[in-house]
Enzyme design. Sequence first.
Site, short mmCIF file in Angstrom:
data_model
loop_
_atom_site.label_atom_id
_atom_site.label_comp_id
_atom_site.label_asym_id
_atom_site.label_seq_id
_atom_site.Cartn_x
_atom_site.Cartn_y
_atom_site.Cartn_z
CG ASP A 20 -1.76 1.24 1.32
OD1 ASP A 20 -2.39 1.59 0.31
OD2 ASP A 20 -1.80 1.89 2.39
CB SER A 21 0.11 4.79 -0.58
OG SER A 21 -1.05 4.79 0.23
CE1 TYR A 52 2.52 5.19 -3.51
CE2 TYR A 52 1.21 3.26 -4.10
CZ TYR A 52 2.43 3.82 -3.77
OH TYR A 52 3.55 3.03 -3.71
N GLY A 53 -3.17 8.73 -3.71
CA GLY A 53 -4.50 9.08 -4.23
C GLY A 53 -4.58 10.35 -5.05
CB CYS A 83 -3.01 0.62 -2.45
SG CYS A 83 -3.13 2.37 -2.90
CD GLU A 162 -1.03 7.47 6.70
OE1 GLU A 162 -2.01 6.89 6.21
OE2 GLU A 162 0.11 6.98 6.71
CB CYS A 194 -10.19 5.05 0.11
SG CYS A 194 -8.69 5.79 0.80
CB THR A 195 -6.51 1.57 2.47
OG1 THR A 195 -5.90 2.83 2.16
CG2 THR A 195 -6.14 0.55 1.42
CG HIS A 196 -6.40 5.93 4.95
ND1 HIS A 196 -5.71 5.27 3.96
CD2 HIS A 196 -5.47 6.54 5.73
CE1 HIS A 196 -4.41 5.49 4.13
NE2 HIS A 196 -4.23 6.25 5.18
#
Length: 284
Positions: A20-21, A52-53, A83, A162, A194-196
Site C-alpha cells: 500500500d502507499s 498515492y491518491g 491499495c 493517517e 479507499c483503505t483508510h
Amino acid sequence: MPRGQTDTQDLSRLPIGMFDSGMGGLTVLHECLVRLPGEHFAYVGDTARFPYGEKGRDELELYARQITAFLETLPCKLIIVACYSATSAALPVLQEQFATPIIGVVMPGARAAVATSRYRKIGVLATAATVASGAYSRAVRSLDSGAEVVQQACPGLVDHIEAGDLASQALNDAVRGFTEPLKAQRPDVVIMGCTHYPLIAPMLRRFLGRDVTLIDPAAEIVREVEAVLARQGLERPDETMGSYRFYTTGDLDRFRSTGARFLQMPLTRVRALSLERLNELVAP
Ligand code: DGL
C-alpha cells in the site's frame, strides 16, 4: 510471463505479499490476520511516497511495478495490491508483467456491492486517482451491465485519518461535504473504495443514513484470497501461527507507531526499504 511449475509444497510455505502507499493497507491485513491466522505475510508500506491518491496513472504504475518486483524477490506465493489507487492504476499491467498471482482490491468490493444493491445504484467514495481511473465503473458493469455507479472523490480525507484524526470538527465537515452530493444521487449501497475509510465507518454511516448499506471490501478481499489459496493448493500446511513482517520506504519509528494504531497490535519486525533499491529493480 507465467511462473514455472514448482513443487506446491514449497510455494505453500511462502508469505503472502501485500503493499500500500502507507498504513492504509493494514486495514486489509487486519482482516487477513483474522481469517488466515496460519499464513505468513510480508507487507510493504510506501510511506515515503504517500499519498498515492492524488498522483497520476504513470507514476502509480511505476511504484506498483517496483514494489511488486521487490515482493517477488522475497519471494511470495501470492500478492495483494492492498491499495485502491494502485489497483485502479496498475492491476492489469502487474498481472501481465509478473509471474506471481496478483489480487486487486477493487473487484471484490464491486462484487459485494452488486450482490447487495436492490436498486442497482452503487455509490463509491474513493481517492481522486481511483475515481479518475473509472475502475469501479468497469468492475461493476462487468458484473451487471445495467447497474449505475455514482462516485465521489474525497481529496484530503486520508490525511486526517493517517494523522490519527478520527473525530475532529474539520474531519466532520469534510465528510459531510463529500457525502452530501453522493447521497443526493440516492445510491442504496456505498463502497468504501479507499483503505483508510473503514476507520471512519461510523461517521460515514451517520452521514449516509440508514437507507444506505456501507460496504467494507476487506472481508470480500480475504474471501477471494482464501478461495485462490484453496483452489491452487497453496494454504500453508503448518499448524503454527503465521508470522508477519513489514517494510517501509519511510521512517521506521513512525511506521511502527502509526501502524500499531491501524492494526491495533504491535509491529515488531519493521525493516527499511530504500527508494534506491526500488529504482534498481525497476528504473523510473
Ligand atoms: N491507499 C490509498 C487508497 O486506497 C489511500 C491513501 C493514499 O492516497 O495513498 O487509495
